[in-house]
Design an enzyme around this catalytic site. Sequence first.
Site, PDB file in Angstrom:
ATOM      1  N   ARG A  11       0.856  -1.180   0.000  1.00 49.13           N
ATOM      2  CA  ARG A  11       0.000   0.000   0.000  1.00 49.13           C
ATOM      3  C   ARG A  11       0.893   1.230   0.000  1.00 49.13           C
ATOM      4  NH1 ARG A  11      -1.467   2.572   4.568  1.00 49.13           N
ATOM      5  NH2 ARG A  11      -1.454   0.725   5.899  1.00 49.13           N
ATOM      6  N   HIS A  64      -3.888   4.096   4.594  1.00 45.01           N
ATOM      7  CA  HIS A  64      -4.929   3.079   4.696  1.00 45.01           C
ATOM      8  C   HIS A  64      -6.260   3.656   4.222  1.00 45.01           C
ATOM      9  CE1 HIS A  64      -7.248  -0.262   6.250  1.00 45.01           C
ATOM     10  NE2 HIS A  64      -8.015   0.586   6.916  1.00 45.01           N
ATOM     11  N   TYR A 101       3.994   5.445  11.184  1.00 44.68           N
ATOM     12  CA  TYR A 101       4.346   4.069  11.522  1.00 44.68           C
ATOM     13  C   TYR A 101       5.242   3.382  10.492  1.00 44.68           C
ATOM     14  CZ  TYR A 101       0.179   3.297   8.565  1.00 44.68           C
ATOM     15  OH  TYR A 101      -0.736   3.332   7.550  1.00 44.68           O
TER      16      TYR A 101
END
Length: 400
Positions: free
Chosen positions: A293, A297, A306
């Site tokens: 990805r 998200h 993160y």
Amino acid sequence: MTVESTAARTSRRSAGSKAGTTGTKGTTRTPAKKAAAKKAADPQLVQLLTPEGKRVKNAEYDKYVAGVTPEELRGLYRDMVLTRRFDAEATSLQRQGELGLWASLLGQEAAQIGSGRALRDDDYVFPTYREHGVAWCRGVDPTNLLGMFRGVNNGGWDPNSNNFQLYTIVIGSQTLHATGYAMGVAKDGADSAVIAYFGDGASSQGDVAESFTFSAVYNAPVVFFCQNNQWAISEPTEKQSRVPIYQRAQGYGFPGVRVDGNDVLACLAVTRWALERARAGEGPTLVEAFTYRMGAHTTSDDPTRYRGDEERQAWEAKDPILRLRRFLETSNHADEGFFEELEAESEALGKRVREAVRAMPDPDHFAIFENVYADGHALVDEERAQFAAYQASFADEGGN
């Protein structure tokens, strides 16, 4: 099928039990040994196009793409480009306040287009909420997807018109729906197949485990297509599973295979193989499309909190669209005129989507009461009347 051999698994387990491995008290691995162990444990994946766009042979899966013509290759490229353009426009519209939320597929175009184009018209698809590329392959108008995220419809399309079920927001539950539908297909004696899409995060849900159990026991003609983009929001895959996701299928008694999810040709081939098994009465298959990805998200997420830039940049070098373009160019399957025409088509799609979203009317406030029961219900009628009185109260206040 590309799976880790029994000998390799035994060797890896044995190595992990010896002194000197990570987690053994009083001993540590050197960086070189750690790297070697990681490389040895990494599963093979099916790949037909390298990141540089070079065609590689695969004795098991080449036959499933042997008949793909240059025109079809250009079609796959067009699908990915237009899907990415639509996705980018949707992200921009959300940032402008036109959509409530958007789940981008950036980086996952090859997994979705490759698998989507492997389907027959009579196959049935159960998506999650990020399968915009599969929706494109099934002929669902992109503006219908955006209407749902804008909040003006409850899905926007008839699932039976395209054999493409509505998006599922509840994580993993669509795998149960797909399994039940596939069991029905088998009982009807049809030779069509069912495919269920989900992500690596959803693979930890109990619904998915239950789907695996029932599909295996009833030999259901279903393909479980997991897009492992390696991040379940902020949770990396290694914190969810001690083995590669595709290997979970072994415990349920059906095959699993890992495919390069950034290789559209490999995704096409592997999905065709899995669908062929399903139609032949050989039961379910788990396909793990190993991809990434590239974006957030959803538009409410900040991936910089993160994961690092180095990781993202490494995967951008494996871009699925750039990979196929390199192959088309080096194989003389597409000229500059093709790419220029596609660029113009891409811009036109973006404009159409933008204008369509901004012109969408507000939904009927009373639509929520429709189709709750097949034959109507007195309680729903009462609630509708109460809501009508509530709405009318605003008009009365305005008149006063």
